[in-house]
Structure formats: C-alpha cells, structure tokens
Design a protein around this motif. Sequence first.
Motif, PDB file in Angstrom:
ATOM      1  N   SER A   1      -7.870  10.472  -1.361  1.00  0.00           N
ATOM      2  CA  SER A   1      -6.805   9.510  -2.171  1.00  0.00           C
ATOM      3  C   SER A   1      -5.633   8.627  -1.260  1.00  0.00           C
ATOM      4  O   SER A   1      -5.393   7.724  -2.298  1.00  0.00           O
TER       5      SER A   1
ATOM      6  N   GLU B   1      -6.053   4.553  -0.776  1.00  0.00           N
ATOM      7  CA  GLU B   1      -6.049   3.612  -1.422  1.00  0.00           C
ATOM      8  C   GLU B   1      -4.489   3.218  -1.407  1.00  0.00           C
ATOM      9  O   GLU B   1      -4.011   2.100  -1.872  1.00  0.00           O
TER      10      GLU B   1
ATOM     11  N   LYS C   1     -10.634  -4.558   0.114  1.00  0.00           N
ATOM     12  CA  LYS C   1     -10.506  -4.629  -1.416  1.00  0.00           C
ATOM     13  C   LYS C   1     -11.876  -3.975  -1.813  1.00  0.00           C
ATOM     14  O   LYS C   1     -12.644  -5.262  -2.714  1.00  0.00           O
TER      15      LYS C   1
ATOM     16  N   ASN D   1     -12.874  -0.945  -2.222  1.00  0.00           N
ATOM     17  CA  ASN D   1     -12.741   0.362  -3.057  1.00  0.00           C
ATOM     18  C   ASN D   1     -13.637   1.837  -1.640  1.00  0.00           C
ATOM     19  O   ASN D   1     -14.598   2.119  -2.297  1.00  0.00           O
ATOM     20  N   SER D   2     -13.189   1.351  -0.979  1.00  0.00           N
ATOM     21  CA  SER D   2     -14.090   2.233   0.447  1.00  0.00           C
ATOM     22  C   SER D   2     -13.481   2.922   0.757  1.00  0.00           C
ATOM     23  O   SER D   2     -12.130   2.266   1.631  1.00  0.00           O
TER      24      SER D   2
ATOM     25  N   SER E   1     -17.316   4.972  -0.216  1.00  0.00           N
ATOM     26  CA  SER E   1     -17.249   3.845  -1.136  1.00  0.00           C
ATOM     27  C   SER E   1     -16.425   5.542  -2.293  1.00  0.00           C
ATOM     28  O   SER E   1     -16.838   6.720  -2.478  1.00  0.00           O
TER      29      SER E   1
ATOM     30  N   THR F   1     -16.399   5.181  -5.584  1.00  0.00           N
ATOM     31  CA  THR F   1     -16.899   6.312  -6.692  1.00  0.00           C
ATOM     32  C   THR F   1     -18.208   7.122  -6.049  1.00  0.00           C
ATOM     33  O   THR F   1     -18.289   8.200  -7.221  1.00  0.00           O
TER      34      THR F   1
END
Length: 253
Positions: free
Chosen positions: A154, A157, A166, A168-169, A185, A187
Amino acid sequence: MGQCGITSSKTVLVFLNLIFWAAAGILCYVGAYVFITYDDYDHFFEDVYTLIPAVIIIAVGTLLFIIGLIGCCATIRESRCGLATFVIILLLVFITEVVVVVLGYIYRAKVEDEVDHSIRKVYNRYNGTNPDAASRAIDYVQRQLRCCGIHNYSDWENTIWFKQTKNNSVPLSCCKAALSNCTGSLTRPMDLYSEGCEALVVKKLQEIMMYVIWAALAFAAIQLLGMLCACIVLCRRSRDPAYELLIAGGTYA
C-alpha cells in the motif's frame, strides 16, 4: 619433553601458515562479497564509510598471503629475525581485525537508521523505466527479497509514480514469482508480496556486516595461536641455538 613441545609448536606453526593462505582467500572473498552486495543495495544506504570494514578485510587478506610466506620460511629456517618479524606483523594484523570487529558493530547498528532515511527518497524517484538506476534498484530488491513497498504494497499509493500512472497498480516486481498472469493490480492483493522491503533490506545488510565480523573474529583467534607458537619457538631459539631444526640441514639466522 621440552624438545617435544618445541617441535610440536613448529609443526603447528607451519600448519597455521598454510591456514593463513586459505584464510587470505576467504577474507578477500568476504570483502568482495560485501562490495558486490553493497552495489546492489547502495541506493538504500548512502554512507559509503560502511564499506571501510570490507576494505580493511581485503587488505588483511592480501597481507595474510605475505605473512604465510614469511612464517613458513622463518619457521623452517629457524630465523630469529624472521620469526620476530612474523610475530610483529601478526600482532599488527590482529589489532587491525579487532578494529574491523568494532567498526562492523558500529556500522551494523547504523544500518536501520540509514535505510529508513534513504528508502523513501528512492521509492519517490521510481519512474518504472529500466535505464533509471533507482527504478532498477527497487525492482531488483523487490524480486530478490520478495517484498513490495516500504512496509507493504500500500506504500506505493503515496509515490509520485503511482499518482502519475493512475492505473491503481504497483510495479510487476511486486508480483509473486509463481504467478505468470499478475498485472500488479491492487484489486488483487493476493497476487502481491505482502511484506515490506525496508525490514528485509536492513536484515540483509546486517547479515552481510555479521559475515565481516565473524570472519575477522575467526581469523583473529587463529592468529593468536600463531603468535603463541611463534613466541614459543622464538624463546627456545634464543635460549638454546643448538636445538633440533624442523628440517635437517637448515641454517640459523
């Protein structure tokens, strides 16, 4: 009894000189290993003075080759001057290795502060391109140590690179080696290494410094034994110049 003891001391001393040659190679290897590893992690460790113990170890290793030669010749020839020189050089090297141990412990204690101070700067310089030194260093460390981010994935980020892309990876170097379809990713956090790199880098650098410390301690102990045997032979040589030579037909000095 005394003659048996002096002969044993000479035999052990010749054997120790052979060990010194082997030790010289090992010490040079340890010093070179520290340099090579430092080159891989130098972006996370700005204090180049940390390499001082490694430089000294290589210098001591080189000197041990010469010491082994002097020791063998002096022991076989029963040279008083040679043995005295041998003891003095061994004493100086022993003191040097004690200095290496002390410096090793000092710099080992500084590793955590150094890494903590520099690692955020390195991550903020990451741009994802291979020619960039900081990017290569981070990707290398994350793959080698199987980690991601400073404390965990994390942390990416908060980096400039993450905000600019931009997508998200995180970098692909965060992906677990066994996964071929990982895209980095966030996610799918189960595809990423969960452990942060800072603690692992600190651990790695401290381990390297301990190699230097243990190598110096081990060979310092061998040198103590060498000095003891040389002193026994030298004292006996001074008191009784006619005692038996290790090799028949040897000459006195």
